[in-house]
Design a protein around this motif. Structure first.
Motif, PDB file in Angstrom:
ATOM      1  N   PRO A  67      14.687   6.410 -31.949  1.00 40.58           N
ATOM      2  CA  PRO A  67      15.605   6.156 -30.836  1.00 40.58           C
ATOM      3  C   PRO A  67      16.223   4.764 -30.949  1.00 40.58           C
ATOM      4  CG  PRO A  67      13.512   7.018 -30.036  1.00 40.58           C
ATOM      5  CD  PRO A  67      13.328   6.721 -31.491  1.00 40.58           C
ATOM      6  N   ILE A  68      17.478   4.643 -30.601  1.00 37.29           N
ATOM      7  CA  ILE A  68      18.126   3.330 -30.638  1.00 37.29           C
ATOM      8  C   ILE A  68      17.686   2.506 -29.430  1.00 37.29           C
ATOM      9  CG2 ILE A  68      20.289   3.966 -29.508  1.00 37.29           C
ATOM     10  CD1 ILE A  68      21.615   2.267 -31.859  1.00 37.29           C
ATOM     11  N   LEU A  69      17.213   3.169 -28.391  1.00 38.12           N
ATOM     12  CA  LEU A  69      16.561   2.536 -27.253  1.00 38.12           C
ATOM     13  C   LEU A  69      15.346   3.394 -26.930  1.00 38.12           C
ATOM     14  CD1 LEU A  69      16.825   0.244 -25.098  1.00 38.12           C
ATOM     15  CD2 LEU A  69      17.843   1.971 -23.607  1.00 38.12           C
ATOM     16  N   THR A  70      14.175   2.796 -26.968  1.00 34.66           N
ATOM     17  CA  THR A  70      12.938   3.554 -26.759  1.00 34.66           C
ATOM     18  C   THR A  70      12.673   3.797 -25.279  1.00 34.66           C
ATOM     19  OG1 THR A  70      11.540   1.592 -26.619  1.00 34.66           O
ATOM     20  CG2 THR A  70      11.941   2.520 -28.839  1.00 34.66           C
ATOM     21  N   GLU A  71      11.744   4.698 -25.024  1.00 36.86           N
ATOM     22  CA  GLU A  71      11.336   4.963 -23.646  1.00 36.86           C
ATOM     23  C   GLU A  71      10.781   3.711 -22.997  1.00 36.86           C
ATOM     24  OE1 GLU A  71       9.311   8.777 -22.835  1.00 36.86           O
ATOM     25  OE2 GLU A  71       9.549   9.149 -24.987  1.00 36.86           O
ATOM     26  N   ALA A  72      10.006   2.925 -23.738  1.00 33.06           N
ATOM     27  CA  ALA A  72       9.395   1.700 -23.192  1.00 33.06           C
ATOM     28  C   ALA A  72      10.447   0.662 -22.808  1.00 33.06           C
ATOM     29  CB  ALA A  72       8.420   1.110 -24.208  1.00 33.06           C
ATOM     30  N   ASP A  73      11.590   0.641 -23.488  1.00 33.60           N
ATOM     31  CA  ASP A  73      12.641  -0.352 -23.227  1.00 33.60           C
ATOM     32  C   ASP A  73      13.734   0.161 -22.305  1.00 33.60           C
ATOM     33  OD1 ASP A  73      11.420  -2.269 -24.857  1.00 33.60           O
ATOM     34  OD2 ASP A  73      12.366  -1.428 -26.659  1.00 33.60           O
ATOM     35  N   PHE A  74      13.621   1.408 -21.877  1.00 31.76           N
ATOM     36  CA  PHE A  74      14.676   2.007 -21.048  1.00 31.76           C
ATOM     37  C   PHE A  74      14.778   1.316 -19.690  1.00 31.76           C
ATOM     38  CE2 PHE A  74      16.063   4.847 -17.710  1.00 31.76           C
ATOM     39  CZ  PHE A  74      17.271   5.296 -18.213  1.00 31.76           C
ATOM     40  N   ALA A  75      15.997   1.062 -19.266  1.00 35.91           N
ATOM     41  CA  ALA A  75      16.310   0.611 -17.911  1.00 35.91           C
ATOM     42  C   ALA A  75      17.659   1.211 -17.545  1.00 35.91           C
ATOM     43  CB  ALA A  75      16.370  -0.914 -17.835  1.00 35.91           C
ATOM     44  N   ALA A  76      17.780   1.703 -16.338  1.00 35.96           N
ATOM     45  CA  ALA A  76      19.054   2.268 -15.894  1.00 35.96           C
ATOM     46  C   ALA A  76      20.117   1.175 -15.884  1.00 35.96           C
ATOM     47  CB  ALA A  76      18.904   2.875 -14.514  1.00 35.96           C
ATOM     48  N   GLY A  77      21.354   1.571 -16.165  1.00 34.39           N
ATOM     49  CA  GLY A  77      22.451   0.621 -16.116  1.00 34.39           C
ATOM     50  C   GLY A  77      23.483   0.882 -17.188  1.00 34.39           C
ATOM     51  N   PRO A  78      24.465  -0.014 -17.294  1.00 33.44           N
ATOM     52  CA  PRO A  78      25.538   0.146 -18.285  1.00 33.44           C
ATOM     53  C   PRO A  78      25.132  -0.404 -19.661  1.00 33.44           C
ATOM     54  CG  PRO A  78      26.033  -1.692 -16.826  1.00 33.44           C
ATOM     55  CD  PRO A  78      24.744  -1.087 -16.336  1.00 33.44           C
ATOM     56  N   TYR A  79      25.589   0.293 -20.698  1.00 37.33           N
ATOM     57  CA  TYR A  79      25.292  -0.067 -22.082  1.00 37.33           C
ATOM     58  C   TYR A  79      26.551   0.076 -22.922  1.00 37.33           C
ATOM     59  CZ  TYR A  79      20.306   0.167 -21.048  1.00 37.33           C
ATOM     60  OH  TYR A  79      19.058  -0.067 -20.532  1.00 37.33           O
ATOM     61  N   GLU A  80      26.486  -0.475 -24.132  1.00 38.99           N
ATOM     62  CA  GLU A  80      27.558  -0.298 -25.107  1.00 38.99           C
ATOM     63  C   GLU A  80      26.952  -0.052 -26.479  1.00 38.99           C
ATOM     64  OE1 GLU A  80      31.446  -2.697 -25.622  1.00 38.99           O
ATOM     65  OE2 GLU A  80      30.006  -3.603 -27.024  1.00 38.99           O
ATOM     66  N   LEU A  81      27.414   0.993 -27.125  1.00 39.57           N
ATOM     67  CA  LEU A  81      27.147   1.215 -28.543  1.00 39.57           C
ATOM     68  C   LEU A  81      28.390   0.750 -29.291  1.00 39.57           C
ATOM     69  CD1 LEU A  81      25.536   4.770 -28.503  1.00 39.57           C
ATOM     70  CD2 LEU A  81      24.423   2.651 -29.233  1.00 39.57           C
ATOM     71  N   LEU A  82      28.192  -0.122 -30.269  1.00 37.80           N
ATOM     72  CA  LEU A  82      29.305  -0.622 -31.075  1.00 37.80           C
ATOM     73  C   LEU A  82      29.128  -0.089 -32.492  1.00 37.80           C
ATOM     74  CD1 LEU A  82      31.823  -2.429 -31.118  1.00 37.80           C
ATOM     75  CD2 LEU A  82      30.324  -4.311 -31.808  1.00 37.80           C
ATOM     76  N   PHE A  83      29.999   0.829 -32.887  1.00 39.45           N
ATOM     77  CA  PHE A  83      29.940   1.464 -34.199  1.00 39.45           C
ATOM     78  C   PHE A  83      30.848   0.693 -35.162  1.00 39.45           C
ATOM     79  CE2 PHE A  83      28.895   4.670 -31.096  1.00 39.45           C
ATOM     80  CZ  PHE A  83      27.895   5.411 -31.684  1.00 39.45           C
ATOM     81  N   HIS A  84      30.309   0.256 -36.278  1.00 41.00           N
ATOM     82  CA  HIS A  84      31.067  -0.493 -37.285  1.00 41.00           C
ATOM     83  C   HIS A  84      31.723   0.505 -38.245  1.00 41.00           C
ATOM     84  CE1 HIS A  84      29.626  -4.665 -36.392  1.00 41.00           C
ATOM     85  NE2 HIS A  84      28.879  -3.919 -35.595  1.00 41.00           N
ATOM     86  N   ALA A  85      32.720   1.197 -37.740  1.00 43.90           N
ATOM     87  CA  ALA A  85      33.376   2.281 -38.475  1.00 43.90           C
ATOM     88  C   ALA A  85      34.176   1.783 -39.664  1.00 43.90           C
ATOM     89  CB  ALA A  85      34.276   3.076 -37.538  1.00 43.90           C
ATOM     90  N   ALA A 102      36.058  13.928 -41.479  1.00 38.78           N
ATOM     91  CA  ALA A 102      37.015  14.038 -42.579  1.00 38.78           C
ATOM     92  C   ALA A 102      36.344  14.554 -43.847  1.00 38.78           C
ATOM     93  CB  ALA A 102      37.679  12.688 -42.846  1.00 38.78           C
ATOM     94  N   ARG A 103      35.099  14.156 -44.050  1.00 39.08           N
ATOM     95  CA  ARG A 103      34.355  14.579 -45.236  1.00 39.08           C
ATOM     96  C   ARG A 103      33.466  15.784 -44.949  1.00 39.08           C
ATOM     97  NH1 ARG A 103      30.866  10.303 -46.621  1.00 39.08           N
ATOM     98  NH2 ARG A 103      30.509  11.332 -48.596  1.00 39.08           N
ATOM     99  N   GLY A 104      33.266  16.109 -43.670  1.00 36.63           N
ATOM    100  CA  GLY A 104      32.446  17.253 -43.303  1.00 36.63           C
ATOM    101  C   GLY A 104      30.964  17.037 -43.537  1.00 36.63           C
ATOM    102  N   CYS A 105      30.468  15.820 -43.257  1.00 38.92           N
ATOM    103  CA  CYS A 105      29.058  15.526 -43.504  1.00 38.92           C
ATOM    104  C   CYS A 105      28.598  14.376 -42.599  1.00 38.92           C
ATOM    105  CB  CYS A 105      28.850  15.162 -44.966  1.00 38.92           C
ATOM    106  SG  CYS A 105      29.728  13.687 -45.495  1.00 38.92           S
ATOM    107  N   PRO A 106      27.284  14.117 -42.565  1.00 40.46           N
ATOM    108  CA  PRO A 106      26.799  12.960 -41.816  1.00 40.46           C
ATOM    109  C   PRO A 106      27.350  11.666 -42.412  1.00 40.46           C
ATOM    110  CG  PRO A 106      24.993  14.439 -42.372  1.00 40.46           C
ATOM    111  CD  PRO A 106      26.199  14.907 -43.140  1.00 40.46           C
ATOM    112  N   ALA A 107      27.336  10.605 -41.605  1.00 46.23           N
ATOM    113  CA  ALA A 107      27.837   9.292 -42.033  1.00 46.23           C
ATOM    114  C   ALA A 107      26.651   8.352 -42.258  1.00 46.23           C
ATOM    115  CB  ALA A 107      28.788   8.726 -40.982  1.00 46.23           C
ATOM    116  N   PRO A 108      26.163   8.242 -43.505  1.00 42.77           N
ATOM    117  CA  PRO A 108      25.023   7.365 -43.775  1.00 42.77           C
ATOM    118  C   PRO A 108      25.430   5.898 -43.882  1.00 42.77           C
ATOM    119  CG  PRO A 108      25.736   8.394 -45.805  1.00 42.77           C
ATOM    120  CD  PRO A 108      26.594   8.965 -44.700  1.00 42.77           C
ATOM    121  N   GLY A 109      24.515   5.002 -43.522  1.00 39.66           N
ATOM    122  CA  GLY A 109      24.722   3.577 -43.722  1.00 39.66           C
ATOM    123  C   GLY A 109      25.634   2.889 -42.726  1.00 39.66           C
ATOM    124  N   LEU A 110      25.997   3.566 -41.638  1.00 37.49           N
ATOM    125  CA  LEU A 110      26.901   2.988 -40.655  1.00 37.49           C
ATOM    126  C   LEU A 110      26.106   2.110 -39.680  1.00 37.49           C
ATOM    127  CD1 LEU A 110      29.924   4.662 -39.113  1.00 37.49           C
ATOM    128  CD2 LEU A 110      28.420   3.385 -37.622  1.00 37.49           C
TER     129      LEU A 110
END
Length: 114
Positions: free
Chosen positions: A50-68, A13-21
């Motif tokens: 990274p929100i999940l690093t290579e060292a912490d990676f494991a295959a499987g289901p995940y959820e990102l919860l964005f506080h919009a 809507a603003r045409g820019c990145p969303a900081p502080g989310l």
């Protein structure tokens, strides 16, 4: 090579990145979501690493919860329509996954990026 996860948020809507989310990452288990980390987006709409690093990676289901809703209110938008945006996905291979969010006050889009 191990896999890892990155994300970013664009305010269309603003045409820019969303900081502080605020973004919360959870691994999905048979018992429900298990919180892994919380990050806020920087001035570029990305997390500082990274929100999940290579060292912490494991295959499987995940959820990102964005506080919009919190972000939109801080930007002066009082629509009250969007609040928490959960995006559930599976990472099946040890590769880089990028899950961006394109956000506006009344809608959003996501996709598997590169």
């Amino acid at each position: 090579m191990s896999g890892y996860l990155t994300t970013h948020v664009l305010d269309t809507a603003r045409g820019c990145p969303a900081p502080g989310l605020l973004i919360c990452l959870s691994r999905i288990t048979d018992s429900g979501p298990v919180p892994l980390c919380e990050r806020r987006t920087n001035a570029d709409g990305r997390t500082d690493g990274p929100i999940l690093t290579e060292a912490d990676f494991a295959a499987g289901p995940y959820e990102l919860l964005f506080h919009a809703g919190e972000y939109l209110r801080l930007m002066g938008v009082e629509s009250g329509f969007l609040d928490l945006i959960p995006i559930r996905f599976s990472m099946t291979q040890a590769v880089h996954y990028h899950v961006p969010l394109l956000l506006s006050p009344y809608g959003y889009t996501t996709y598997r990026g590169s």
